[in-house]
Design an enzyme around this catalytic site. Structure first.
Site, PDB file in Angstrom:
ATOM      1  N   GLU A  94      -6.360   8.842   8.099  1.00 54.09           N
ATOM      2  CA  GLU A  94      -5.497   9.310   7.011  1.00 54.09           C
ATOM      3  C   GLU A  94      -4.280  10.004   7.617  1.00 54.09           C
ATOM      4  O   GLU A  94      -4.424  10.889   8.465  1.00 54.09           O
ATOM      5  CB  GLU A  94      -6.261  10.292   6.111  1.00 54.09           C
ATOM      6  N   ASP A 127      -1.298   7.749  11.516  1.00 54.27           N
ATOM      7  CA  ASP A 127      -0.785   6.626  10.747  1.00 54.27           C
ATOM      8  C   ASP A 127      -1.588   5.390  11.120  1.00 54.27           C
ATOM      9  O   ASP A 127      -1.748   5.080  12.311  1.00 54.27           O
ATOM     10  CB  ASP A 127       0.693   6.415  11.046  1.00 54.27           C
ATOM     11  N   ASP A 145      -7.165   0.602   2.490  1.00 54.19           N
ATOM     12  CA  ASP A 145      -6.798   1.050   1.144  1.00 54.19           C
ATOM     13  C   ASP A 145      -5.691   2.091   1.281  1.00 54.19           C
ATOM     14  O   ASP A 145      -5.838   3.236   0.874  1.00 54.19           O
ATOM     15  CB  ASP A 145      -8.021   1.626   0.424  1.00 54.19           C
ATOM     16  N   PRO A 150      -0.830  -5.645  -0.561  1.00 54.04           N
ATOM     17  CA  PRO A 150       0.051  -6.150   0.490  1.00 54.04           C
ATOM     18  C   PRO A 150       1.506  -6.294   0.042  1.00 54.04           C
ATOM     19  O   PRO A 150       2.421  -6.188   0.867  1.00 54.04           O
ATOM     20  CB  PRO A 150      -0.552  -7.520   0.823  1.00 54.04           C
TER      21      PRO A 150
END
Length: 225
Positions: A94, A127, A145, A150
């Site tokens: 995260e 990231d 998620d 996309p």
């Protein structure tokens, strides 16, 4: 008695490394907003749970598979994985420190506290695009998620994750026979084609009907090996 609000109430607002992130409460629901874009809330979680279950179902029965979850969100995917004793190591990447804090000692702990106490689970603040390109670690499943799909990314940088180079990086962190599962707010035949072009096999899409509009979707592909 649960209070009912006519409009969302902001619980926290922070400037993060990728812009503004907001946690709101709307009645009984908790909502995450990034740069003014609604990301997710605690209203359902069926598609987030499907993301995890579909990935494990597509594996070949190997014992205690390790799963990398891209995006902590409201914690449904993490909590569902931790509730399943079949999973081995559970790693969540995260990039927003605020989101991690809301889970560790904030309102979202109501979703994820048990999961975060599980010795199999850990959170990496990073990231995901950078992580899959730089990590030397490998996993049996990668559940993404981090966007609304996309074709509907939260930030422009995330576009690269769904490109040929990005999908190659995802495949690189998967062990042979590992599964890539990608959450989307709508099915994308174009992305199915991208998965096939990237060398993934057994490509398919599972859908979750919603009350109004197009269904949520989980796109799946298996790394050869």
């Amino acid at each position: 008695m649960t209070a009912v609000y006519d409009s969302p109430v902001v619980l926290d607002r922070r400037d993060g490394p990728y812009g503004e992130v907001v946690l709101r409460r709307h009645g009984a629901l908790l909502q995450i907003i990034a740069n003014g874009c609604f990301l997710m809330d605690t209203s359902d979680g069926r598609s987030e749970r499907l993301l995890v279950d579909a990935a494990r179902g597509a594996l070949d029965g190997r014992p205690a598979p390790g799963v990398l979850i891209g995006g902590l969100g409201v914690g449904f995917s993490l909590a569902h994985a931790a509730a399943d004793p079949a999973w081995g190591r559970i790693t969540v990447v995260e990039r927003e420190p605020a989101v991690i804090g809301w889970h560790r000692d904030g309102p979202l702990a109501e979703v994820s506290a048990d999961a975060l106490a599980d010795p199999r689970a850990s959170i990496v603040e990073a990231d995901l695009v950078t992580y899959v390109n730089e990590t030397s670690d490998t996993f049996d499943a990668l559940c993404l998620d981090i966007d609304n799909g996309p074709g509907w990314t939260v930030t422009e940088d995330n576009d690269s994750l769904y490109s040929p180079a990005g999908l190659a990086a995802c495949a690189r962190v998967l062990r042979p026979g590992g599964v890539l599962a990608v959450w989307s707010a709508e099915p994308s035949p174009e992305f199915e084609g991208s998965l096939r072009n990237a060398g993934f096999q057994q490509v398919r899409t599972e859908e979750v009907p919603v009350a109004r509009g197009v269904p949520d979707a989980v796109h799946l592909g298996v790394r050869p090996g």
